[in-house]
Design a protein around this motif. Structure first.
Motif, short mmCIF file in Angstrom:
data_model
loop_
_atom_site.label_atom_id
_atom_site.label_comp_id
_atom_site.label_asym_id
_atom_site.label_seq_id
_atom_site.Cartn_x
_atom_site.Cartn_y
_atom_site.Cartn_z
N HIS A 359 0.83 -1.21 0.00
CA HIS A 359 0.00 0.00 0.00
C HIS A 359 0.86 1.25 0.00
N ALA A 360 0.20 2.37 -0.33
CA ALA A 360 0.80 3.69 -0.20
C ALA A 360 0.25 4.28 1.09
N PRO A 361 1.03 4.31 2.17
CA PRO A 361 0.50 4.60 3.51
C PRO A 361 -0.09 6.00 3.70
N ARG A 362 0.74 7.02 3.51
CA ARG A 362 0.30 8.39 3.78
C ARG A 362 1.39 9.36 3.36
N PRO A 363 1.10 10.67 3.38
CA PRO A 363 2.16 11.64 3.06
C PRO A 363 3.36 11.46 3.99
N GLY A 364 4.54 11.56 3.42
CA GLY A 364 5.75 11.40 4.21
C GLY A 364 6.23 9.96 4.28
N ARG A 365 5.48 9.04 3.70
CA ARG A 365 5.86 7.63 3.70
C ARG A 365 5.93 7.14 2.27
N ASN A 366 6.69 6.07 2.07
CA ASN A 366 6.82 5.47 0.74
C ASN A 366 5.95 4.22 0.64
N ILE A 367 5.67 3.83 -0.58
CA ILE A 367 4.93 2.58 -0.83
C ILE A 367 5.72 1.44 -0.21
N THR A 368 5.03 0.58 0.51
CA THR A 368 5.71 -0.46 1.26
C THR A 368 4.83 -1.70 1.38
N MET A 369 5.43 -2.76 1.90
CA MET A 369 4.69 -3.97 2.19
C MET A 369 4.49 -4.04 3.70
N ALA A 370 3.30 -4.43 4.12
CA ALA A 370 2.98 -4.48 5.55
C ALA A 370 2.01 -5.61 5.79
N GLY A 371 1.70 -5.84 7.06
CA GLY A 371 0.75 -6.87 7.42
C GLY A 371 -0.66 -6.48 7.00
N ALA A 372 -1.40 -7.43 6.46
CA ALA A 372 -2.76 -7.13 6.00
C ALA A 372 -3.68 -6.76 7.16
N GLY A 373 -3.34 -7.23 8.37
CA GLY A 373 -4.17 -6.92 9.53
C GLY A 373 -3.62 -5.81 10.39
N SER A 374 -2.70 -5.00 9.84
CA SER A 374 -2.07 -3.95 10.63
C SER A 374 -2.96 -2.72 10.81
N MET A 375 -4.11 -2.71 10.15
CA MET A 375 -5.11 -1.65 10.31
C MET A 375 -6.48 -2.32 10.36
N PRO A 376 -7.49 -1.62 10.87
CA PRO A 376 -8.83 -2.22 10.95
C PRO A 376 -9.42 -2.49 9.56
N ILE A 377 -9.69 -3.74 9.27
CA ILE A 377 -10.23 -4.14 7.97
C ILE A 377 -11.75 -3.93 7.95
N LYS A 378 -12.22 -3.23 6.93
CA LYS A 378 -13.66 -3.04 6.75
C LYS A 378 -14.26 -4.08 5.82
N ALA A 379 -13.55 -4.33 4.71
CA ALA A 379 -14.08 -5.29 3.73
C ALA A 379 -12.99 -5.72 2.77
N ILE A 380 -13.25 -6.83 2.09
CA ILE A 380 -12.39 -7.30 1.00
C ILE A 380 -13.21 -7.24 -0.28
N VAL A 381 -12.65 -6.62 -1.31
CA VAL A 381 -13.38 -6.55 -2.59
C VAL A 381 -12.52 -7.15 -3.69
N ARG A 382 -13.18 -7.64 -4.71
CA ARG A 382 -12.49 -8.35 -5.79
C ARG A 382 -12.72 -7.64 -7.12
N PRO A 383 -11.66 -7.10 -7.72
CA PRO A 383 -11.80 -6.45 -9.02
C PRO A 383 -12.32 -7.38 -10.12
N GLU A 384 -12.04 -8.67 -9.99
CA GLU A 384 -12.54 -9.64 -10.96
C GLU A 384 -13.86 -10.20 -10.46
N ALA A 385 -14.87 -10.18 -11.33
CA ALA A 385 -16.19 -10.70 -10.93
C ALA A 385 -16.06 -12.20 -10.67
#
Length: 385
Positions: A359-385
């Motif tokens: 993800h791209a975290p926020r201003p002042g930070r670079n695109i990085t890899m992180a834990g998928a559960g490191s923030m509160p998850i609202k939903a998972i969506v799929r670009p492919e039907a």
């Protein structure tokens, strides 16, 4: 490429090295196998007089919040400052989504206006053609002495000519009627185009106003967060980053402790692999609000461009991605799916496998890899039907 990429360790350097490996060698785990572990806790810093490392956690697992410079922070602990800054950036993310949506809608309205203008031009050209037809018929009647074709036909003394003339007359009458009908319809179309264009212009202007308001909100929130950070000493800024990493690590560990990874074993599709490869290739590039690459991205700019690279157009903003893309259960998540975070859907990341996301975290930070559960998850969506 199928080996597990484990990011466990006590050093932030471990995380940075792992990210460098991903950026150079590509993506592992997109086949559904294990890929990444939670972000490790930051490396210990200097030892305080009390013997506690500034980067250490308390015996109960709670990050240390010992203030290092309360004067510049009004007596607030660094943890309080971190939460305040995080909230400001989250609000900036919400405003960024509003800006991106308004810009996207304004672009769509502009394109519609261009389409209407083309239709108006075509309609005007069609009316000119129809008027020429009607004028030709009038001139022909004038040349015949003004006598209507039906009268000329009635005066014919040749039966064969009469029959032929009658048929031609019917054809001519039908052609005239068709010309008048088409002329009337085209004129009505032009009137409707004018109404549509007016409405589109109004919507376009409204979206421009929304974009400007959202832009001001983004800039205000980011400025407030940057001012808070600017009051910190260099040592405090380093500690602030450690606290940020500790909070993410704690959230990721709690998420993994539920056993969620035992259920997640989805395999990436070919398109999903391409989206993951694009997103991971951007690691290290800076976050910039409203950006869609190639040099910088915001969170939804990264995910939308990743899927564009995979041959699939998706909505521009995280809120629209949540609203319009199909939702899937967490246990059914597979690499390439999008993870929507926070109740207001103000952040989005791309799942890469083994409990990790890019993800791209926020201003002042670079695109990085992180834990998928490191923030509160609202939903998972799929670009492919």
């Amino acid at each position: 490429m199928n080996r597990r990429l484990r990011l466990h360790g006590a050093s932030a350097l471990t995380l940075l090295c792992a990210m460098a490996i991903v950026a150079v060698t590509g993506v592992t785990g997109i086949s559904g196998t294990a890929y990444a572990a939670p972000t490790p806790p930051p490396a210990p810093g200097r030892t305080t007089p009390g013997g506690t490392s500034p980067g250490a956690t308390s015996p109960g697992g709670t990050p240390s919040t010992t203030p290092a410079g309360p004067g510049a922070r009004g007596g607030k602990s660094l943890e309080q400052v971190r939460k305040e800054i995080e909230e400001l950036y989250r609000q900036a993310g919400t405003a960024t989504d509003a800006y991106n949506l308004a810009e996207s809608e304004a672009k769509a309205q502009s394109e519609k206006i261009v389409e209407i203008a083309k239709k108006v031009q075509e309609g005007q050209e069609r009316i000119a053609t129809l008027k020429n037809k009607a004028g030709a018929a009038a001139r022909a009647q004038y040349r015949s002495g003004g006598m209507p074709p039906s009268a000329q036909l009635a005066l014919s003394s040749n039966p064969s000519q009469f029959l032929i003339g009658a048929d031609l007359l019917r054809q001519g009458q039908k052609a005239t009627a068709d010309t008048v009908t088409e002329l009337t319809r085209t004129q009505k179309d032009l009137q409707q185009y004018a109404i549509d264009a007016s409405m589109r212009w109004q919507t376009l202007e409204a979206n421009r106003v929304k974009a400007e308001e959202a832009k001001k909100q983004v800039e205000t929130k980011i400025k407030a967060a940057e001012e808070l950070e600017s009051k910190l000493e260099a040592e405090e800024k380093a500690r602030l980053l450690q606290l940020e990493q500790e909070a993410q690590y704690k959230a990721q560990t709690a998420w993994l402790s539920t056993g969620v990874l035992k259920e997640i074993n989805g395999t990436a599709t070919d398109a999903g692999k391409k989206a993951v490869q694009f997103a991971t290739a951007q690691i290290g590039k800076p976050y910039a609000w409203g950006a869609q690459g190639p040099g910088s991205f915001d969170c939804s700019g990264l995910t939308s461009q990743a899927w564009r690279a995979a041959g699939k157009g998706i909505p521009r903003t995280s809120q629209e991605q949540l609203r319009l893309l199909p939702k899937v259960a967490v246990k059914d998540m597979r690499p390439g799916d999008l993870i929507i975070y926070f109740d207001d859907a103000s952040h989005v990341a791309l799942y890469v496998g083994d409990g990790a996301m890019v993800h791209a975290p926020r201003p002042g930070r670079n695109i990085t890899m992180a834990g998928a559960g490191s923030m509160p998850i609202k939903a998972i969506v799929r670009p492919e039907a």
